[in-house]
Design a protein around this motif. Structure first.
Motif, PDB file in Angstrom:
ATOM      1  N   THR A 149       2.965  79.347 -16.040  1.00 59.85           N
ATOM      2  CA  THR A 149       1.569  79.064 -15.480  1.00 59.85           C
ATOM      3  C   THR A 149       1.131  80.210 -14.557  1.00 59.85           C
ATOM      4  O   THR A 149       1.839  80.870 -14.145  1.00 59.85           O
ATOM      5  CB  THR A 149       1.347  77.519 -14.574  1.00 59.85           C
ATOM      6  OG1 THR A 149       2.112  77.453 -13.447  1.00 59.85           O
ATOM      7  CG2 THR A 149       2.056  76.521 -15.320  1.00 59.85           C
ATOM      8  N   ARG A 150      -0.120  80.002 -14.191  1.00 57.50           N
ATOM      9  CA  ARG A 150      -0.794  81.294 -13.311  1.00 57.50           C
ATOM     10  C   ARG A 150      -0.109  80.901 -11.980  1.00 57.50           C
ATOM     11  O   ARG A 150      -0.014  82.002 -11.264  1.00 57.50           O
ATOM     12  CB  ARG A 150      -2.308  80.855 -13.143  1.00 57.50           C
ATOM     13  CG  ARG A 150      -2.991  81.175 -14.542  1.00 57.50           C
ATOM     14  CD  ARG A 150      -4.467  80.976 -14.456  1.00 57.50           C
ATOM     15  NE  ARG A 150      -4.951  81.319 -15.824  1.00 57.50           N
ATOM     16  CZ  ARG A 150      -5.225  80.270 -16.584  1.00 57.50           C
ATOM     17  NH1 ARG A 150      -5.093  78.946 -16.516  1.00 57.50           N
ATOM     18  NH2 ARG A 150      -5.797  80.706 -17.763  1.00 57.50           N
ATOM     19  N   SER A 151       0.352  79.883 -11.477  1.00 54.69           N
ATOM     20  CA  SER A 151       0.937  79.858 -10.213  1.00 54.69           C
ATOM     21  C   SER A 151       2.456  79.954 -10.513  1.00 54.69           C
ATOM     22  O   SER A 151       3.157  80.045  -9.191  1.00 54.69           O
ATOM     23  CB  SER A 151       0.609  78.449  -9.652  1.00 54.69           C
ATOM     24  OG  SER A 151       1.386  77.444 -10.297  1.00 54.69           O
TER      25      SER A 151
ATOM     26  N   ASP B 154      -0.655  72.232 -25.680  1.00 56.07           N
ATOM     27  CA  ASP B 154      -1.649  72.866 -24.914  1.00 56.07           C
ATOM     28  C   ASP B 154      -1.130  74.248 -24.101  1.00 56.07           C
ATOM     29  O   ASP B 154      -0.126  73.985 -23.284  1.00 56.07           O
ATOM     30  CB  ASP B 154      -2.169  71.978 -24.013  1.00 56.07           C
ATOM     31  CG  ASP B 154      -3.358  72.670 -23.248  1.00 56.07           C
ATOM     32  OD1 ASP B 154      -4.075  73.458 -23.657  1.00 56.07           O
ATOM     33  OD2 ASP B 154      -3.978  72.462 -22.107  1.00 56.07           O
TER      34      ASP B 154
ATOM     35  N   THR C 207      -3.175  76.360 -22.595  1.00 50.92           N
ATOM     36  CA  THR C 207      -4.350  77.076 -21.781  1.00 50.92           C
ATOM     37  C   THR C 207      -3.876  77.432 -20.341  1.00 50.92           C
ATOM     38  O   THR C 207      -4.566  78.055 -19.636  1.00 50.92           O
ATOM     39  CB  THR C 207      -5.447  76.190 -21.831  1.00 50.92           C
ATOM     40  OG1 THR C 207      -5.301  74.747 -21.136  1.00 50.92           O
ATOM     41  CG2 THR C 207      -6.021  76.135 -23.204  1.00 50.92           C
ATOM     42  N   THR C 208      -3.012  76.527 -19.854  1.00 51.87           N
ATOM     43  CA  THR C 208      -2.621  76.842 -18.437  1.00 51.87           C
ATOM     44  C   THR C 208      -1.680  78.111 -18.213  1.00 51.87           C
ATOM     45  O   THR C 208      -1.257  78.469 -17.273  1.00 51.87           O
ATOM     46  CB  THR C 208      -2.013  75.506 -17.750  1.00 51.87           C
ATOM     47  OG1 THR C 208      -0.882  75.319 -18.471  1.00 51.87           O
ATOM     48  CG2 THR C 208      -2.889  74.466 -17.730  1.00 51.87           C
TER      49      THR C 208
ATOM     50  N   SER D 123      -0.311  83.530 -22.932  1.00 52.38           N
ATOM     51  CA  SER D 123      -0.098  82.829 -23.823  1.00 52.38           C
ATOM     52  C   SER D 123       0.565  83.205 -25.082  1.00 52.38           C
ATOM     53  O   SER D 123       1.328  82.857 -25.966  1.00 52.38           O
ATOM     54  CB  SER D 123      -1.567  81.837 -24.408  1.00 52.38           C
ATOM     55  OG  SER D 123      -2.185  82.870 -24.721  1.00 52.38           O
TER      56      SER D 123
END
Length: 59
Positions: A14-16, A35, A37-38, A42
């Motif tokens: 994830t972005r984090s 999904d 998107t997070t 990707s």
């Protein structure tokens, strides 16, 4: 125990920075990937899926 071990350049994060283990399970169990998107990047899932497919054809 794992049935197969793959060495990949990058894991889906994830972005984090958390690893998305759910997506890795989806790929390993040949399910549709959920999904993404997070994810920070990707395209990592495409690379992992492609490597799994190429490894399966060599068996």
């Amino acid at each position: 125990t794992p049935r197969q071990i793959m060495i990949v350049a990058e894991l889906p994060k994830t972005r984090s920075g958390k690893i998305m283990r759910r997506l890795l399970r989806d790929v390993a169990e040949h399910r549709e990937i959920g999904d993404v998107t997070t994810l920070a990047d990707s395209s990592v899932m495409d690379l992992i899926s492609a490597e799994l497919e190429s490894g399966r054809s060599e068996e």
